[in-house]
Design an enzyme around this catalytic site. Sequence first.
Site, short mmCIF file in Angstrom:
data_model
loop_
_atom_site.label_atom_id
_atom_site.label_comp_id
_atom_site.label_asym_id
_atom_site.label_seq_id
_atom_site.Cartn_x
_atom_site.Cartn_y
_atom_site.Cartn_z
N ASP A 10 0.88 -1.17 0.00
CA ASP A 10 0.00 0.00 0.00
C ASP A 10 0.91 1.22 0.00
OD1 ASP A 10 -2.27 1.69 0.21
OD2 ASP A 10 -2.09 1.76 2.38
N SER A 11 0.31 2.39 -0.26
CA SER A 11 1.08 3.63 -0.16
C SER A 11 1.49 3.90 1.28
CB SER A 11 0.22 4.79 -0.64
OG SER A 11 -0.92 4.90 0.20
N TYR A 42 -0.44 8.51 -2.52
CA TYR A 42 -0.47 8.19 -3.95
C TYR A 42 -1.63 8.94 -4.63
CZ TYR A 42 2.58 3.98 -3.63
OH TYR A 42 3.60 3.09 -3.46
N GLY A 43 -2.68 9.15 -3.86
CA GLY A 43 -3.93 9.66 -4.44
C GLY A 43 -3.81 11.02 -5.08
N CYS A 73 -4.42 -1.21 -2.12
CA CYS A 73 -4.53 0.23 -2.33
C CYS A 73 -5.43 0.45 -3.54
CB CYS A 73 -3.12 0.78 -2.60
SG CYS A 73 -3.05 2.52 -3.04
N ASN A 74 -6.55 1.14 -3.32
CA ASN A 74 -7.47 1.40 -4.43
C ASN A 74 -6.80 2.24 -5.51
OD1 ASN A 74 -10.61 0.86 -3.39
ND2 ASN A 74 -9.15 1.20 -1.75
N THR A 75 -5.99 3.20 -5.10
CA THR A 75 -5.37 4.11 -6.06
C THR A 75 -4.40 3.36 -6.96
OG1 THR A 75 -5.49 5.75 -4.30
CG2 THR A 75 -4.21 6.35 -6.23
N GLU A 151 -1.53 9.10 7.98
CA GLU A 151 -0.10 8.73 7.97
C GLU A 151 0.67 9.45 9.08
OE1 GLU A 151 1.88 6.61 6.05
OE2 GLU A 151 0.03 5.71 5.31
N CYS A 183 -10.85 3.69 -0.14
CA CYS A 183 -9.41 3.84 0.15
C CYS A 183 -9.13 2.98 1.37
CB CYS A 183 -9.10 5.31 0.42
SG CYS A 183 -7.44 5.61 1.07
N THR A 184 -8.05 2.21 1.31
CA THR A 184 -7.80 1.27 2.41
C THR A 184 -7.37 1.95 3.71
OG1 THR A 184 -5.55 0.88 1.59
CG2 THR A 184 -7.28 -0.65 0.87
N HIS A 185 -7.05 3.22 3.64
CA HIS A 185 -6.78 3.97 4.88
C HIS A 185 -8.08 4.28 5.63
CE1 HIS A 185 -2.80 4.71 3.14
NE2 HIS A 185 -2.42 5.31 4.27
#
Length: 263
Positions: A10-11, A42-43, A73-75, A151, A183-185
């Site tokens: 993931d980012s 990343y988005g 990560c969706n992005t 983050e 978004c996985t966050h």
Amino acid sequence: MNQKPIGIFDSGVGGTSIWKELHGLLPGESTVYLADSANAPYGERSKPEILDLSIKNTEWLLSKGCKLIVVACNTATTNAIAYLRSNYDLPFIGIEPAIKPAALHTRSGAVGVLATRGTLSSELFAKTSGNYASGIRVIEQMGDGLVPLIEQGRIDSDEMTELLHRYLAPMITAGIDHLVLGCTHYPYLIRRIKEILPTHVNIIDSGRAVAAQTKRILEKHDLLADRPSGKAALKFYTNSDPQLLSSFLTDVEDSYTVEKITI
Ligand code: DGL
């Protein structure tokens, strides 16, 4: 081959929400998790940049001997998975905003999608949305600024409260009854989001579906590990702050390692 680890990237720390679903379903699988936090978010990057970072992460996971890669990560999925699948000879599992179940179950006819700029502007998202969401109203909202705050570990900050109110208000006005977290966050924001949304709104994320799909693909390729749960090696790597990554793993009961790397 079966005993080799599953790679996940993931980012940053968000993909740990997917890792938890995966480990819950497949506790005998060893895993290597890569948090590319130094390059997050990343988005807000261009498609070529997201592609380059996804290739870099894939190469690194391959160097660790992974048998399958979960793009948590969706992005990265919406911008890079087609390239990865056609250029590397191992299975990739991706994650996309779960518009389909939201569109199927909505009663109000309005659903919200909160995702990154990179996901919402991708061709793959436009296609999925076009396939499943005809006849319903989809209120798309770019979550600019949310990933950087997560983050930094600032989930309970005033800035987060302010951004979430701003992003969710139009959805409440539109009468959504489902909110898709793209978004996985964002699963780490569910507690905060619930403080704002009306209680009848269902919050949907794709973590469980990704874990189930990973299991199906491992079975299909005869790649499931033959190992009792508790014996799997669970390794986490970050190119930023290992303490921050660890703070997203405090609810993990099995033993794991977190290491800082430079990539
Ligand atoms: N977890 C990533 C996703 O699912 C966040 C992207 C970002 O770094 O902006 O899209």
